[in-house]
Design a protein around this motif. Structure first.
Motif, PDB file in Angstrom:
ATOM      1  N   ALA A  42      43.344  37.208  36.124  1.00 41.99           N
ATOM      2  CA  ALA A  42      43.814  36.090  36.948  1.00 41.99           C
ATOM      3  C   ALA A  42      45.341  36.016  36.928  1.00 41.99           C
ATOM      4  O   ALA A  42      45.973  35.783  37.966  1.00 41.99           O
ATOM      5  N   LEU A  43      45.946  36.245  35.761  1.00 44.81           N
ATOM      6  CA  LEU A  43      47.412  36.259  35.683  1.00 44.81           C
ATOM      7  C   LEU A  43      47.997  37.392  36.509  1.00 44.81           C
ATOM      8  O   LEU A  43      49.032  37.237  37.166  1.00 44.81           O
ATOM      9  N   PHE A  44      47.334  38.546  36.487  1.00 41.17           N
ATOM     10  CA  PHE A  44      47.752  39.676  37.322  1.00 41.17           C
ATOM     11  C   PHE A  44      47.746  39.235  38.790  1.00 41.17           C
ATOM     12  O   PHE A  44      48.693  39.504  39.541  1.00 41.17           O
ATOM     13  N   ALA A  45      46.664  38.562  39.203  1.00 47.44           N
ATOM     14  CA  ALA A  45      46.546  38.114  40.593  1.00 47.44           C
ATOM     15  C   ALA A  45      47.641  37.119  40.963  1.00 47.44           C
ATOM     16  O   ALA A  45      48.195  37.190  42.065  1.00 47.44           O
ATOM     17  N   ILE A  46      47.956  36.216  40.063  1.00 52.22           N
ATOM     18  CA  ILE A  46      49.022  35.249  40.338  1.00 52.22           C
ATOM     19  C   ILE A  46      50.325  35.979  40.670  1.00 52.22           C
ATOM     20  O   ILE A  46      51.048  35.605  41.591  1.00 52.22           O
ATOM     21  N   ASN A  47      50.592  37.044  39.935  1.00 51.28           N
ATOM     22  CA  ASN A  47      51.856  37.769  40.104  1.00 51.28           C
ATOM     23  C   ASN A  47      51.848  38.815  41.205  1.00 51.28           C
ATOM     24  O   ASN A  47      52.905  39.177  41.704  1.00 51.28           O
ATOM     25  N   HIS A  48      50.667  39.320  41.583  1.00 52.70           N
ATOM     26  CA  HIS A  48      50.618  40.431  42.536  1.00 52.70           C
ATOM     27  C   HIS A  48      49.785  40.164  43.781  1.00 52.70           C
ATOM     28  O   HIS A  48      49.942  40.873  44.773  1.00 52.70           O
ATOM     29  N   ASN A  49      48.887  39.196  43.739  1.00 50.77           N
ATOM     30  CA  ASN A  49      47.993  38.887  44.858  1.00 50.77           C
ATOM     31  C   ASN A  49      47.800  37.376  44.931  1.00 50.77           C
ATOM     32  O   ASN A  49      46.667  36.886  44.941  1.00 50.77           O
ATOM     33  N   ASN A  50      48.901  36.659  45.025  1.00 54.38           N
ATOM     34  CA  ASN A  50      48.847  35.205  44.910  1.00 54.38           C
ATOM     35  C   ASN A  50      48.007  34.544  45.990  1.00 54.38           C
ATOM     36  O   ASN A  50      47.360  33.524  45.727  1.00 54.38           O
ATOM     37  N   ASP A  51      47.964  35.102  47.192  1.00 55.48           N
ATOM     38  CA  ASP A  51      47.131  34.517  48.248  1.00 55.48           C
ATOM     39  C   ASP A  51      45.661  34.561  47.861  1.00 55.48           C
ATOM     40  O   ASP A  51      44.930  33.602  48.083  1.00 55.48           O
ATOM     41  N   TRP A  52      45.218  35.678  47.256  1.00 53.18           N
ATOM     42  CA  TRP A  52      43.835  35.782  46.800  1.00 53.18           C
ATOM     43  C   TRP A  52      43.578  34.767  45.700  1.00 53.18           C
ATOM     44  O   TRP A  52      42.538  34.126  45.665  1.00 53.18           O
ATOM     45  N   PHE A  53      44.543  34.641  44.779  1.00 51.65           N
ATOM     46  CA  PHE A  53      44.374  33.699  43.677  1.00 51.65           C
ATOM     47  C   PHE A  53      44.219  32.276  44.203  1.00 51.65           C
ATOM     48  O   PHE A  53      43.314  31.543  43.773  1.00 51.65           O
ATOM     49  N   LYS A  54      45.061  31.879  45.142  1.00 52.65           N
ATOM     50  CA  LYS A  54      44.992  30.522  45.689  1.00 52.65           C
ATOM     51  C   LYS A  54      43.678  30.288  46.428  1.00 52.65           C
ATOM     52  O   LYS A  54      43.071  29.225  46.300  1.00 52.65           O
ATOM     53  N   ARG A  55      43.224  31.276  47.194  1.00 54.46           N
ATOM     54  CA  ARG A  55      41.950  31.157  47.906  1.00 54.46           C
ATOM     55  C   ARG A  55      40.800  31.032  46.891  1.00 54.46           C
ATOM     56  O   ARG A  55      39.887  30.236  47.060  1.00 54.46           O
ATOM     57  N   TRP A  56      40.871  31.824  45.828  1.00 54.61           N
ATOM     58  CA  TRP A  56      39.856  31.785  44.756  1.00 54.61           C
ATOM     59  C   TRP A  56      39.799  30.385  44.143  1.00 54.61           C
ATOM     60  O   TRP A  56      38.724  29.839  43.916  1.00 54.61           O
ATOM     61  N   GLN A  57      40.955  29.801  43.881  1.00 56.30           N
ATOM     62  CA  GLN A  57      40.986  28.447  43.327  1.00 56.30           C
ATOM     63  C   GLN A  57      40.356  27.438  44.279  1.00 56.30           C
ATOM     64  O   GLN A  57      39.568  26.597  43.850  1.00 56.30           O
ATOM     65  N   ARG A  58      40.707  27.539  45.560  1.00 57.17           N
ATOM     66  CA  ARG A  58      40.144  26.611  46.553  1.00 57.17           C
ATOM     67  C   ARG A  58      38.629  26.741  46.649  1.00 57.17           C
ATOM     68  O   ARG A  58      37.929  25.769  46.928  1.00 57.17           O
ATOM     69  N   GLN A  59      38.109  27.962  46.410  1.00 57.55           N
ATOM     70  CA  GLN A  59      36.677  28.219  46.539  1.00 57.55           C
ATOM     71  C   GLN A  59      35.898  27.945  45.251  1.00 57.55           C
ATOM     72  O   GLN A  59      34.690  28.149  45.202  1.00 57.55           O
ATOM     73  N   GLY A  60      36.573  27.525  44.193  1.00 52.85           N
ATOM     74  CA  GLY A  60      35.865  27.152  42.972  1.00 52.85           C
ATOM     75  C   GLY A  60      35.878  28.191  41.871  1.00 52.85           C
ATOM     76  O   GLY A  60      35.088  28.107  40.933  1.00 52.85           O
ATOM     77  N   LEU A  86      43.638  46.470  43.021  1.00 54.62           N
ATOM     78  CA  LEU A  86      43.053  45.144  42.832  1.00 54.62           C
ATOM     79  C   LEU A  86      43.572  44.526  41.544  1.00 54.62           C
ATOM     80  O   LEU A  86      43.911  45.246  40.602  1.00 54.62           O
ATOM     81  N   PRO A  87      43.605  43.200  41.460  1.00 50.06           N
ATOM     82  CA  PRO A  87      43.918  42.559  40.184  1.00 50.06           C
ATOM     83  C   PRO A  87      42.909  43.027  39.143  1.00 50.06           C
ATOM     84  O   PRO A  87      41.710  43.133  39.436  1.00 50.06           O
ATOM     85  N   ARG A  88      43.398  43.298  37.931  1.00 53.06           N
ATOM     86  CA  ARG A  88      42.515  43.870  36.921  1.00 53.06           C
ATOM     87  C   ARG A  88      43.099  43.666  35.541  1.00 53.06           C
ATOM     88  O   ARG A  88      44.298  43.465  35.384  1.00 53.06           O
ATOM     89  N   ALA A  89      42.210  43.783  34.557  1.00 54.03           N
ATOM     90  CA  ALA A  89      42.628  43.741  33.154  1.00 54.03           C
ATOM     91  C   ALA A  89      41.619  44.536  32.350  1.00 54.03           C
ATOM     92  O   ALA A  89      40.435  44.564  32.675  1.00 54.03           O
ATOM     93  N   ILE A  90      42.112  45.173  31.308  1.00 55.91           N
ATOM     94  CA  ILE A  90      41.257  45.908  30.384  1.00 55.91           C
ATOM     95  C   ILE A  90      41.546  45.382  28.985  1.00 55.91           C
ATOM     96  O   ILE A  90      42.714  45.129  28.640  1.00 55.91           O
ATOM     97  N   ILE A  91      40.505  45.177  28.211  1.00 55.97           N
ATOM     98  CA  ILE A  91      40.659  44.572  26.890  1.00 55.97           C
ATOM     99  C   ILE A  91      40.279  45.573  25.807  1.00 55.97           C
ATOM    100  O   ILE A  91      39.194  46.161  25.832  1.00 55.97           O
ATOM    101  N   ASN A  92      41.186  45.739  24.858  1.00 56.77           N
ATOM    102  CA  ASN A  92      40.956  46.556  23.663  1.00 56.77           C
ATOM    103  C   ASN A  92      41.013  45.618  22.468  1.00 56.77           C
ATOM    104  O   ASN A  92      42.002  44.922  22.267  1.00 56.77           O
ATOM    105  N   ASP A  93      39.948  45.600  21.703  1.00 62.22           N
ATOM    106  CA  ASP A  93      39.809  44.647  20.612  1.00 62.22           C
ATOM    107  C   ASP A  93      40.830  44.893  19.501  1.00 62.22           C
ATOM    108  O   ASP A  93      41.192  46.035  19.206  1.00 62.22           O
ATOM    109  N   ALA A  94      41.259  43.822  18.880  1.00 63.10           N
ATOM    110  CA  ALA A  94      42.219  43.908  17.770  1.00 63.10           C
ATOM    111  C   ALA A  94      41.570  44.416  16.490  1.00 63.10           C
ATOM    112  O   ALA A  94      42.259  44.841  15.559  1.00 63.10           O
ATOM    113  N   GLY A  95      40.260  44.367  16.402  1.00 63.81           N
ATOM    114  CA  GLY A  95      39.564  44.894  15.234  1.00 63.81           C
ATOM    115  C   GLY A  95      39.541  43.965  14.036  1.00 63.81           C
ATOM    116  O   GLY A  95      39.380  44.419  12.909  1.00 63.81           O
TER     117      GLY A  95
END
Length: 126
Positions: A42-60, A86-95
């Motif tokens: 979502a943070l990626f989207a705010i910075n790179h695809n803000n229109d999608w982020f705002k539409r997503w918020q409006r849609q719930g 596309l906005p994306r994130a990958i998570i690697n666990d801290a262990g």
């Protein structure tokens, strides 16, 4: 005058959260890893695809949790999202708890238009 689309999903935006089930993470761990991915994407989207982020918020802020059975499957989906810009994130666990440090656990893709997420449609719900 703008003519509305006959397809009610034409403007739908959602986020997909994809978790590895082969790791046998506890439910709380899975929720935490998926949450990390969702927030980062979502943070990626705010910075790179803000229109999608705002539409997503409006849609719930629609989200769907999906599962894969391997790291290879997860990475393949991440690469497709990356290639598609596309906005994306990958998570690697801290262990610190259940997993070895650096274990890839989850990705999130979106918020993005539903039609651009079709490459995830074959996945099963978590």
């Amino acid at each position: 005058m703008r003519i509305p689309s006959l397809n009610p999903k034409a403007n739908e935006v959602k986020q997909v959260i994809i978790l590895r089930v082969d790791l046998k993470m506890g439910k709380g761990k899975m929720v935490a890893q998926g949450s990390h991915a969702a927030v980062q994407s979502a943070l990626f989207a705010i910075n790179h695809n803000n229109d999608w982020f705002k539409r997503w918020q409006r849609q719930g802020t629609k989200k769907v949790a999906l599962k894969v059975n391997s790291e290879e499957e997860l990475l393949s989906l991440y690469r497709l999202a990356e290639k598609s810009k596309l906005p994306r994130a990958i998570i690697n666990d801290a262990g610190l708890t259940q997993l070895e440090p650096g274990t890839t656990t989850a990705i999130a893709i979106g918020p993005a238009p539903v039609d651009q997420l079709s490459f995830t449609s074959q996945l099963k719900l978590l």
